[in-house]
Design a protein around this motif. Structure first.
Motif, PDB file in Angstrom:
ATOM      1  N   GLN A 282      25.972  29.243  21.150  1.00 33.06           N
ATOM      2  CA  GLN A 282      26.207  28.355  19.991  1.00 33.06           C
ATOM      3  C   GLN A 282      24.888  27.900  19.378  1.00 33.06           C
ATOM      4  O   GLN A 282      24.783  27.761  18.157  1.00 33.06           O
ATOM      5  CB  GLN A 282      27.045  27.143  20.415  1.00 33.06           C
ATOM      6  CG  GLN A 282      28.511  27.504  20.623  1.00 33.06           C
ATOM      7  CD  GLN A 282      29.286  26.385  21.312  1.00 33.06           C
ATOM      8  OE1 GLN A 282      28.756  25.652  22.151  1.00 33.06           O
ATOM      9  NE2 GLN A 282      30.557  26.259  20.956  1.00 33.06           N
ATOM     10  N   ARG A 284      22.173  29.663  19.229  1.00 31.45           N
ATOM     11  CA  ARG A 284      21.758  30.809  18.395  1.00 31.45           C
ATOM     12  C   ARG A 284      22.446  30.748  17.036  1.00 31.45           C
ATOM     13  O   ARG A 284      21.826  30.933  15.998  1.00 31.45           O
ATOM     14  CB  ARG A 284      22.131  32.138  19.075  1.00 31.45           C
ATOM     15  CG  ARG A 284      21.105  32.621  20.052  1.00 31.45           C
ATOM     16  CD  ARG A 284      21.427  34.037  20.509  1.00 31.45           C
ATOM     17  NE  ARG A 284      20.353  34.513  21.364  1.00 31.45           N
ATOM     18  CZ  ARG A 284      19.321  35.230  20.939  1.00 31.45           C
ATOM     19  NH1 ARG A 284      19.238  35.623  19.686  1.00 31.45           N
ATOM     20  NH2 ARG A 284      18.360  35.588  21.772  1.00 31.45           N
ATOM     21  N   ARG A 285      23.736  30.499  17.058  1.00 25.29           N
ATOM     22  CA  ARG A 285      24.477  30.445  15.785  1.00 25.29           C
ATOM     23  C   ARG A 285      23.996  29.284  14.925  1.00 25.29           C
ATOM     24  O   ARG A 285      23.781  29.420  13.728  1.00 25.29           O
ATOM     25  CB  ARG A 285      25.980  30.345  16.042  1.00 25.29           C
ATOM     26  CG  ARG A 285      26.622  31.715  16.244  1.00 25.29           C
ATOM     27  CD  ARG A 285      28.132  31.670  16.067  1.00 25.29           C
ATOM     28  NE  ARG A 285      28.776  30.864  17.102  1.00 25.29           N
ATOM     29  CZ  ARG A 285      29.040  31.308  18.330  1.00 25.29           C
ATOM     30  NH1 ARG A 285      28.733  32.544  18.682  1.00 25.29           N
ATOM     31  NH2 ARG A 285      29.632  30.528  19.217  1.00 25.29           N
ATOM     32  N   ASN A 290      21.103  35.964  15.172  1.00 25.20           N
ATOM     33  CA  ASN A 290      22.171  36.808  15.693  1.00 25.20           C
ATOM     34  C   ASN A 290      22.151  36.872  17.213  1.00 25.20           C
ATOM     35  O   ASN A 290      21.095  36.730  17.815  1.00 25.20           O
ATOM     36  CB  ASN A 290      22.041  38.228  15.142  1.00 25.20           C
ATOM     37  CG  ASN A 290      22.338  38.234  13.657  1.00 25.20           C
ATOM     38  OD1 ASN A 290      23.097  37.391  13.170  1.00 25.20           O
ATOM     39  ND2 ASN A 290      21.708  39.150  12.956  1.00 25.20           N
TER      40      ASN A 290
END
Ligand code: GLU
Length: 292
Positions: A282, A284-285, A290
C-alpha cells in the motif's frame, strides 16, 4: 561496464515518511532493474538534530518496505577528517572565508538591504548572505578568530564560479519547472553558501559531493527539493576534481494542503502507517510506484 551505483542518503533527524519511501523505493527499483548496486548512507553530521534512535528506525522502516542494501553503511559522522581535508584545500586556494555574524545579525543586514529594494532570495526562499564577512579587514578577521568567536566558513561564490567554465548536469528526471537533459548549474543563486562551521568541518553540500565520489555513485536519485542545490554540487565537484554522477530528481509527495511533507507530520511517518495496518504494498501505491 561496471554496474551503476545508487544510494539512499537519509538524515537521522526524524522518522522516515512517505516522501523518503518514494526516494528509497525508486533507488531500490532502479538498482534492481539495471543490475546495479544500492548503498545506504546516513547523513548525520548535524549532531544537534540527529539521534541514534532515528538511525535505528531508518534500518527498521527500510527493511519493512522490503529494501536491501550493501553493508557496511557509511555514516558521515565517522569521516569528519576527510571532509576537513577538502575544507583545508579550498581554504588554501582562497575560496573560503570565515563569517562571524549570528543569524540575527544576518537577518538585520538583510532587512536593511530589503529596504533599499528587494534583496535576492535563494531557491529555497532564504535571503542570500549579504557577503559582509568577505570584506572584513584581515586584522579584524584575525582578531575575531583568535578571540574564539564562532564562525561559518563560506564559499566565495564569485571567486569559485570564476574558476570553472559554465557547468551543466545531466538530469534524467525533471526539475520543478520541467527542466531536464543538460541543465545549466546556477550555483550563484545560492550566494556564499556555508561549507563548514568552526565546530563542524563540513556541511550537507560538501559531504554529499565527497561521499558520492568516494562511494562511486553513478546515479543520484532524490527529491525535487534538492534540484537547484545540484548547481552547488556541480561547482564543488569541479573545484575538488571529483567525477559527476547523473541525476534523477523526482516529484515530492505532498500533504493534503499541497505542502512538502516534514519529519514532524506524524500521519505520514512510515512507522505510524505500519502501526495503523498499512502494508508495504500500500505504501508503494500511496507514493505512486508500481509493484516490484
Ligand atoms: N540527506 C538528505 C536528506 O535527507 C538527502 C541528500 C541527498 O539525497 O543528496 O534530505
Amino acid at each position: 561496464m561496471p554496474p551503476p551505483v545508487f544510494r539512499f542518503a537519509p538524515s537521522p533527524n526524524g522518522f522516515l515518511h512517505l516522501g523518503h519511501a518514494r526516494s528509497a523505493l525508486l533507488n531500490f527499483d532502479l538498482a534492481r532493474q539495471s543490475g546495479g548496486r544500492l548503498l545506504l548512507r546516513i547523513e548525520d553530521i548535524d549532531t544537534t538534530r540527529c539521534r541514534p534512535e532515528y538511525e535505528q528506525a531508518i534500518y527498521e522502516d527500510l527493511a519493512w518496505l522490503g529494501l536491501t542494501w550493501e553493508e557496511p553503511v557509511r555514516r558521515q559522522s565517522e569521516h569528519l577528517a576527510l571532509y576537513r581535508e577538502a575544507v583545508d584545500r579550498l581554504m588554501r586556494e582562497g575560496l573560503l572565508y570565515p563569517a562571524f555574524e549570528s543569524r540575527a545579525e544576518i537577518a538585520r543586514l538583510v532587512d536593511a538591504k530589503d529596504r533599499a529594494g528587494p534583496w535576492p532570495r535563494d531557491p529555497d526562499g532564504a535571503p542570500v548572505y549579504p557577503g559582509t564577512g568577505r570584506h572584513l579587514a584581515i586584522d579584524e578577521r584575525d582578531r575575531s578568530l583568535s578571540s574564539g568567536a564562532p564562525y561559518a566558513l563560506r564559499l566565495d561564490m564569485d571567486a569559485a564560479a570564476a574558476r570553472a567554465d559554465p557547468l551543466f548536469w545531466t538530469e534524467r528526471g525533471a526539475g520543478p519547472g520541467g527542466e531536464t537533459g543538460q541543465v545549466p548549474a546556477k550555483p550563484e543563486q545560492w550566494g556564499d553558501v556555508i561549507l563548514a562551521r568552526k565546530d563542524t568541518p563540513t556541511s550537507y553540500h560538501l559531504s554529499v559531493v565527497i561521499d558520492d565520489a568516494l562511494q562511486g555513485i553513478t546515479d543520484v536519485v532524490r527529491g525535487q527539493d534538492l534540484f537547484w542545490a545540484t548547481g552547488v554540487h556541480r561547482l564543488l565537484q569541479e573545484l575538488l576534481g571529483l567525477p559527476q554522477p547523473v541525476y534523477r530528481h523526482h516529484g515530492l509527495v505532498l500533504d493534503e494542503a499541497g505542502q512538502k511533507l516534514s519529519k514532524s507530520t506524524r500521519s505520514t511517518a512510515l512507522r505510524d502507517l505500519r502501526a495503523g495496518g498499512t502494508t508495504p504494498a500500500q505504501v508503494r501505491r500511496l507514493v505512486g510506484i508500481n509493484p516490484a
